[in-house]
Design an enzyme around this catalytic site. Structure first.
Site, PDB file in Angstrom:
ATOM      1  N   LYS A  20      -5.562  -2.664  -9.301  1.00 51.73           N
ATOM      2  CA  LYS A  20      -5.154  -1.315  -9.320  1.00 51.73           C
ATOM      3  C   LYS A  20      -3.647  -1.533 -10.106  1.00 51.73           C
ATOM      4  O   LYS A  20      -2.432  -2.074  -9.509  1.00 51.73           O
ATOM      5  CB  LYS A  20      -4.458  -0.916  -7.602  1.00 51.73           C
ATOM      6  N   PHE A  31      -7.858   4.828  -2.991  1.00 48.54           N
ATOM      7  CA  PHE A  31      -8.397   4.019  -2.024  1.00 48.54           C
ATOM      8  C   PHE A  31      -9.650   3.794  -2.355  1.00 48.54           C
ATOM      9  O   PHE A  31     -10.576   4.934  -2.654  1.00 48.54           O
ATOM     10  CB  PHE A  31      -8.361   4.264  -0.606  1.00 48.54           C
ATOM     11  N   ASP A  79      -3.857  -5.139  -5.298  1.00 45.48           N
ATOM     12  CA  ASP A  79      -3.178  -3.933  -5.064  1.00 45.48           C
ATOM     13  C   ASP A  79      -1.634  -4.166  -5.381  1.00 45.48           C
ATOM     14  O   ASP A  79      -1.431  -3.926  -6.610  1.00 45.48           O
ATOM     15  CB  ASP A  79      -3.520  -3.319  -3.745  1.00 45.48           C
ATOM     16  N   ARG A 123     -18.891  -2.438   3.614  1.00 47.32           N
ATOM     17  CA  ARG A 123     -18.745  -3.486   2.853  1.00 47.32           C
ATOM     18  C   ARG A 123     -20.366  -3.552   2.262  1.00 47.32           C
ATOM     19  O   ARG A 123     -20.538  -4.328   1.319  1.00 47.32           O
ATOM     20  CB  ARG A 123     -18.477  -4.963   3.472  1.00 47.32           C
TER      21      ARG A 123
END
Ligand code: IMP
Ligand code: MG
Length: 184
Positions: free
Chosen positions: A140, A161, A112, A174
């Site tokens: 990202k 997200f 990220d 998960r």
């Protein structure tokens, strides 16, 4: 052998929809596994997975790798239970393997801001590996402002997200077999 692959899913009160399918992910891992097998032939790489998120990606990726290899894990904490980075990185578990002189491939679920990967590169270089590279399932790209060198990227994604396939939202999600995105 039905995996958990709903069209939509509600996690912690928020609605998510499919973003990357099981088939897209597995095809990409097949390609990455072949690439790693060629590039690390006779090098016996050691994969170091970043817990918790990378455990699903690494476990699938390894099974597309056809050369001798090893695996170890470390654990960081940086997100807490929020959807945005806290900006802190804390070590929660260190590697057990001796990586001095070894060819190391660091494996993340997602990059990220790049803070974790940047931190881990510096940390692992201190152990003097013969080489150090990184694999991440997701990147990202627009969110990354720390310097990172990513050799193997599964998918470049928008700055949104995501969860599933090892990635969580407040520890849940998960177990989803593919990647889901927050529905706005
Ligand atoms: P970075 O240090 O900002 O690059 O953040 C990396 C870590 O944050 C990843 O290893 C994930 O655990 C977590 N993370 C970042 N984005 C997401 C997301 O969209 N969903 C779930 N976890 C995320
Ligand atoms: Mg992580």
């Amino acid at each position: 052998m039905d995996q958990y692959l709903p069209e939509k899913v509600n996690i912690n009160g928020e609605q998510f929809r499919i973003y990357l399918t099981q088939e897209e992910i597995q095809q990409r891992l097949n390609t990455l596994g072949k690439q790693i097998s060629l590039e690390y032939k006779d090098k016996k790489p050691i994969f170091i997975g970043v817990l918790n998120g990378a455990f699903v990606f690494l476990s699938d990726l390894m099974r597309y790798v056809t050369i001798p290899c090893e695996v170890d894990f470390l654990k960081l904490s940086s997100y807490g239970d929020e959807k945005v980075s806290s900006g802190d990185v804390t070590d929660l578990k260190n590697i057990d393997a001796n990586i001095k002189g070894r060819h190391v491939i660091l494996v993340e679920d997602i990059v990220d801001t790049g803070l974790s990967m940047n931190y881990l590169f510096k940390k692992l270089k201190q152990f003097e590996p013969a080489s150090l590279s990184a694999a991440t399932l997701l990147h990202k790209t627009e969110a990354t402002h720390h310097e990172v060198d990513l050799k193997y990227v599964g998918f470049k994604i928008d700055n949104l997200f995501v969860l599933g396939y090892g990635l969580d939202y407040a520890q849940e999600g998960r177990n989803l077999g593919q990647i889901y995105i927050l529905e706005e």
